[in-house]
Design an enzyme around this catalytic site. Structure first.
Site, PDB file in Angstrom:
ATOM      1  N   ARG A 124      47.456 -10.205  -2.987  1.00 17.21           N
ATOM      2  CA  ARG A 124      47.047 -11.586  -3.217  1.00 17.21           C
ATOM      3  C   ARG A 124      45.982 -11.920  -2.183  1.00 17.21           C
ATOM      4  O   ARG A 124      46.162 -11.657  -0.986  1.00 17.21           O
ATOM      5  CB  ARG A 124      48.242 -12.531  -3.079  1.00 17.21           C
ATOM      6  CG  ARG A 124      47.871 -13.988  -3.347  1.00 17.21           C
ATOM      7  CD  ARG A 124      49.044 -14.924  -3.099  1.00 17.21           C
ATOM      8  NE  ARG A 124      48.627 -16.302  -3.315  1.00 17.21           N
ATOM      9  CZ  ARG A 124      49.361 -17.370  -2.969  1.00 17.21           C
ATOM     10  NH1 ARG A 124      50.543 -17.190  -2.390  1.00 17.21           N
ATOM     11  NH2 ARG A 124      48.901 -18.583  -3.189  1.00 17.21           N
ATOM     12  N   HIS A 125      44.862 -12.459  -2.625  1.00 18.38           N
ATOM     13  CA  HIS A 125      43.730 -12.749  -1.738  1.00 18.38           C
ATOM     14  C   HIS A 125      44.166 -13.515  -0.491  1.00 18.38           C
ATOM     15  O   HIS A 125      45.232 -14.149  -0.446  1.00 18.38           O
ATOM     16  CB  HIS A 125      42.680 -13.567  -2.494  1.00 18.38           C
ATOM     17  CG  HIS A 125      43.202 -14.894  -2.978  1.00 18.38           C
ATOM     18  ND1 HIS A 125      43.371 -15.988  -2.151  1.00 18.38           N
ATOM     19  CD2 HIS A 125      43.618 -15.298  -4.199  1.00 18.38           C
ATOM     20  CE1 HIS A 125      43.848 -17.005  -2.829  1.00 18.38           C
ATOM     21  NE2 HIS A 125      44.022 -16.609  -4.087  1.00 18.38           N
TER      22      HIS A 125
ATOM     23  N   GLY B 220      42.781 -19.400   0.719  1.00 18.81           N
ATOM     24  CA  GLY B 220      41.577 -20.114   0.325  1.00 18.81           C
ATOM     25  C   GLY B 220      41.608 -21.545   0.830  1.00 18.81           C
ATOM     26  O   GLY B 220      42.631 -22.035   1.320  1.00 18.81           O
ATOM     27  N   ALA B 221      40.483 -22.224   0.680  1.00 13.80           N
ATOM     28  CA  ALA B 221      40.384 -23.598   1.163  1.00 13.80           C
ATOM     29  C   ALA B 221      41.440 -24.496   0.543  1.00 13.80           C
ATOM     30  O   ALA B 221      42.060 -25.324   1.228  1.00 13.80           O
ATOM     31  CB  ALA B 221      38.986 -24.140   0.881  1.00 13.80           C
ATOM     32  N   TRP B 222      41.685 -24.336  -0.748  1.00 16.89           N
ATOM     33  CA  TRP B 222      42.671 -25.196  -1.417  1.00 16.89           C
ATOM     34  C   TRP B 222      44.096 -24.736  -1.168  1.00 16.89           C
ATOM     35  O   TRP B 222      45.028 -25.526  -1.275  1.00 16.89           O
ATOM     36  CB  TRP B 222      42.371 -25.297  -2.909  1.00 16.89           C
ATOM     37  CG  TRP B 222      41.305 -26.303  -3.219  1.00 16.89           C
ATOM     38  CD1 TRP B 222      40.443 -26.902  -2.336  1.00 16.89           C
ATOM     39  CD2 TRP B 222      40.998 -26.838  -4.508  1.00 16.89           C
ATOM     40  NE1 TRP B 222      39.605 -27.763  -3.000  1.00 16.89           N
ATOM     41  CE2 TRP B 222      39.929 -27.747  -4.344  1.00 16.89           C
ATOM     42  CE3 TRP B 222      41.501 -26.634  -5.782  1.00 16.89           C
ATOM     43  CZ2 TRP B 222      39.361 -28.445  -5.396  1.00 16.89           C
ATOM     44  CZ3 TRP B 222      40.946 -27.324  -6.845  1.00 16.89           C
ATOM     45  CH2 TRP B 222      39.882 -28.229  -6.651  1.00 16.89           C
TER      46      TRP B 222
ATOM     47  N   SER C  71      43.641 -22.487  -9.023  1.00 17.04           N
ATOM     48  CA  SER C  71      43.465 -21.940 -10.359  1.00 17.04           C
ATOM     49  C   SER C  71      42.060 -21.366 -10.556  1.00 17.04           C
ATOM     50  O   SER C  71      41.614 -20.530  -9.784  1.00 17.04           O
ATOM     51  CB  SER C  71      43.790 -23.007 -11.406  1.00 17.04           C
ATOM     52  OG  SER C  71      43.795 -22.484 -12.698  1.00 17.04           O
TER      53      SER C  71
ATOM     54  N   ARG D  94      37.297 -15.835  -3.996  1.00 19.97           N
ATOM     55  CA  ARG D  94      38.306 -15.527  -2.986  1.00 19.97           C
ATOM     56  C   ARG D  94      38.922 -14.150  -3.192  1.00 19.97           C
ATOM     57  O   ARG D  94      39.300 -13.485  -2.226  1.00 19.97           O
ATOM     58  CB  ARG D  94      39.377 -16.621  -2.950  1.00 19.97           C
ATOM     59  CG  ARG D  94      40.106 -16.894  -4.273  1.00 19.97           C
ATOM     60  CD  ARG D  94      40.841 -18.224  -4.200  1.00 19.97           C
ATOM     61  NE  ARG D  94      41.703 -18.512  -5.361  1.00 19.97           N
ATOM     62  CZ  ARG D  94      41.282 -19.082  -6.479  1.00 19.97           C
ATOM     63  NH1 ARG D  94      40.013 -19.421  -6.622  1.00 19.97           N
ATOM     64  NH2 ARG D  94      42.141 -19.339  -7.460  1.00 19.97           N
TER      65      ARG D  94
ATOM     66  N   GLU E  42      43.401 -16.006 -11.435  1.00 19.79           N
ATOM     67  CA  GLU E  42      44.634 -16.751 -11.222  1.00 19.79           C
ATOM     68  C   GLU E  42      45.065 -17.415 -12.516  1.00 19.79           C
ATOM     69  O   GLU E  42      44.269 -17.610 -13.445  1.00 19.79           O
ATOM     70  CB  GLU E  42      44.411 -17.795 -10.114  1.00 19.79           C
ATOM     71  CG  GLU E  42      45.577 -18.717  -9.803  1.00 19.79           C
ATOM     72  CD  GLU E  42      46.861 -17.998  -9.407  1.00 19.79           C
ATOM     73  OE1 GLU E  42      47.439 -17.316 -10.278  1.00 19.79           O
ATOM     74  OE2 GLU E  42      47.277 -18.143  -8.243  1.00 19.79           O
TER      75      GLU E  42
ATOM     76  N   HIS F 291      45.777 -20.181 -15.130  1.00 20.79           N
ATOM     77  CA  HIS F 291      45.075 -21.431 -15.410  1.00 20.79           C
ATOM     78  C   HIS F 291      46.104 -22.558 -15.434  1.00 20.79           C
ATOM     79  O   HIS F 291      46.966 -22.610 -16.316  1.00 20.79           O
ATOM     80  CB  HIS F 291      44.347 -21.345 -16.748  1.00 20.79           C
ATOM     81  CG  HIS F 291      43.318 -22.401 -16.947  1.00 20.79           C
ATOM     82  ND1 HIS F 291      43.586 -23.739 -16.777  1.00 20.79           N
ATOM     83  CD2 HIS F 291      41.995 -22.331 -17.277  1.00 20.79           C
ATOM     84  CE1 HIS F 291      42.500 -24.449 -17.006  1.00 20.79           C
ATOM     85  NE2 HIS F 291      41.513 -23.610 -17.302  1.00 20.79           N
TER      86      HIS F 291
ATOM     87  N   ARG G 182      56.227 -21.247 -11.212  1.00 18.36           N
ATOM     88  CA  ARG G 182      56.874 -19.945 -11.163  1.00 18.36           C
ATOM     89  C   ARG G 182      57.491 -19.450 -12.453  1.00 18.36           C
ATOM     90  O   ARG G 182      57.733 -18.261 -12.591  1.00 18.36           O
ATOM     91  CB  ARG G 182      57.977 -19.976 -10.098  1.00 18.36           C
ATOM     92  CG  ARG G 182      57.495 -20.292  -8.700  1.00 18.36           C
ATOM     93  CD  ARG G 182      56.544 -19.197  -8.208  1.00 18.36           C
ATOM     94  NE  ARG G 182      56.220 -19.403  -6.827  1.00 18.36           N
ATOM     95  CZ  ARG G 182      57.005 -19.048  -5.803  1.00 18.36           C
ATOM     96  NH1 ARG G 182      58.152 -18.480  -6.040  1.00 18.36           N
ATOM     97  NH2 ARG G 182      56.629 -19.276  -4.575  1.00 18.36           N
TER      98      ARG G 182
ATOM     99  N   HIS H 132      45.373 -12.398  -7.431  1.00 19.96           N
ATOM    100  CA  HIS H 132      45.936 -13.713  -7.142  1.00 19.96           C
ATOM    101  C   HIS H 132      47.462 -13.658  -7.242  1.00 19.96           C
ATOM    102  O   HIS H 132      48.030 -12.707  -7.777  1.00 19.96           O
ATOM    103  CB  HIS H 132      45.373 -14.745  -8.123  1.00 19.96           C
ATOM    104  CG  HIS H 132      43.881 -14.796  -8.104  1.00 19.96           C
ATOM    105  ND1 HIS H 132      43.171 -15.688  -7.337  1.00 19.96           N
ATOM    106  CD2 HIS H 132      42.959 -14.019  -8.744  1.00 19.96           C
ATOM    107  CE1 HIS H 132      41.873 -15.476  -7.506  1.00 19.96           C
ATOM    108  NE2 HIS H 132      41.725 -14.470  -8.352  1.00 19.96           N
ATOM    109  N   GLY H 133      48.098 -14.711  -6.738  1.00 18.12           N
ATOM    110  CA  GLY H 133      49.548 -14.729  -6.740  1.00 18.12           C
ATOM    111  C   GLY H 133      50.146 -14.486  -8.106  1.00 18.12           C
ATOM    112  O   GLY H 133      51.049 -13.653  -8.284  1.00 18.12           O
TER     113      GLY H 133
END
Length: 258
Positions: A10-11, A14-16, A24, A62, A89, A91, A117, A188-189
């Site tokens: 997982r990257h 990130g900023a968010w 997303s 990312r 990631e 959506h 999840r 991504h996660g």
């Protein structure tokens, strides 16, 4: 008996991620901490003697930036990097840009956990009135997708993430692994969770409890049929990893809001 090694990542933060917002498909660079996470991941993999033949990323910055930083730290900048929207990631539809903790206060922690999840719950779809709609769907990177832009998702469950990921896995990534190549997927996660569900045959109920922190590599050892031969390994300091997992899980709790 283990025949192949697959690494999932997982990257970095990130900023968010830092702001606890649903990111997303909105494109974000890594935070300062995310850059450090990716570099530390690369150093760890180098110390463990890992050598990659091919790297796959999403088409979100990312994910790509993480792969670059990992390869640089490993001294393997030459390794080919292939990008696909199918590793994007999940959506999150109309939830994009919203703060998870604030949403938990409004809708309850259990609802937010299911949105984040669960396997088959799709959040409310994004529409043209959404503040990030144009930013996403007018982006040039989506003109190169293998489906028309009008068929791109407006919201996804984890099941739908797996459905759009499988053609890439079955048609491209899995054949490379079967041919003896060691692959890193920097994604991504939720795209990593979806792939782990597929590989490990995790039940629809149990996938809710699978948490992947940012910047922590996951090793999956596979047999000749690409079935896992032992439990996945999250590589690195285990106390730090458990703390990082708890941090991710707490993002959807109302008390995390300040």
């Amino acid at each position: 008996m283990s025949k192949h090694k697959l690494f999932l990542l997982r990257h970095g933060e990130g900023a968010w991620n830092k702001e606890n917002r649903f990111c997303s498909w909105v494109d974000q660079k890594l935070s300062e901490n995310g850059v450090k996470e990716a570099q530390e991941c690369g150093r760890l993999l180098k110390e463990q003697g890992c050598k990659f033949d091919l790297v796959f990323t999403s088409i979100l910055s990312r994910s790509v930036q993480t792969a670059w930083l990992v390869l640089e730290a490993m001294g393997q900048e030459w390794v080919p990097v292939a990008k696909s929207w199918r590793l994007n990631e999940r959506h999150y539809g109309s939830l994009i840009g919203l703060n998870r903790a604030e949403m938990a206060l409004q809708h309850g922690e259990e609802k937010v956990k299911l949105w984040r999840r669960s396997f088959d719950m799709t959040p409310p779809p994004i529409d043209e009135s959404h503040p990030y709609f144009l930013e996403i769907y007018s982006d040039h990177r989506y003109t190169t997708c293998d489906v028309p832009r009008e068929r791109l998702p407006r919201a996804e469950s984890l099941k739908e993430v797996l459905d759009r990921l499988l053609p890439l896995w079955n048609g491209t990534i899995a054949p490379e692994i079967r041919n003896g190549r060691t692959v890193l997927i920097s994604a991504h996660g939720n795209s990593c969770r979806a792939l782990l569900k597929h590989l490990e045959d995790i039940s629809d109920e149990d996938i809710v409890n699978l948490t992947l922190p940012t910047g922590i590599p996951v090793l999956v050892e596979l047999d000749e049929n690409l079935k896992p031969v032992k439990p996945r390994q999250l590589l690195g300091d285990q106390a730090r990893i458990q703390a990082a997992i708890k941090k991710v899980e707490d993002q959807g709790k109302a008390k995390a809001s300040s």
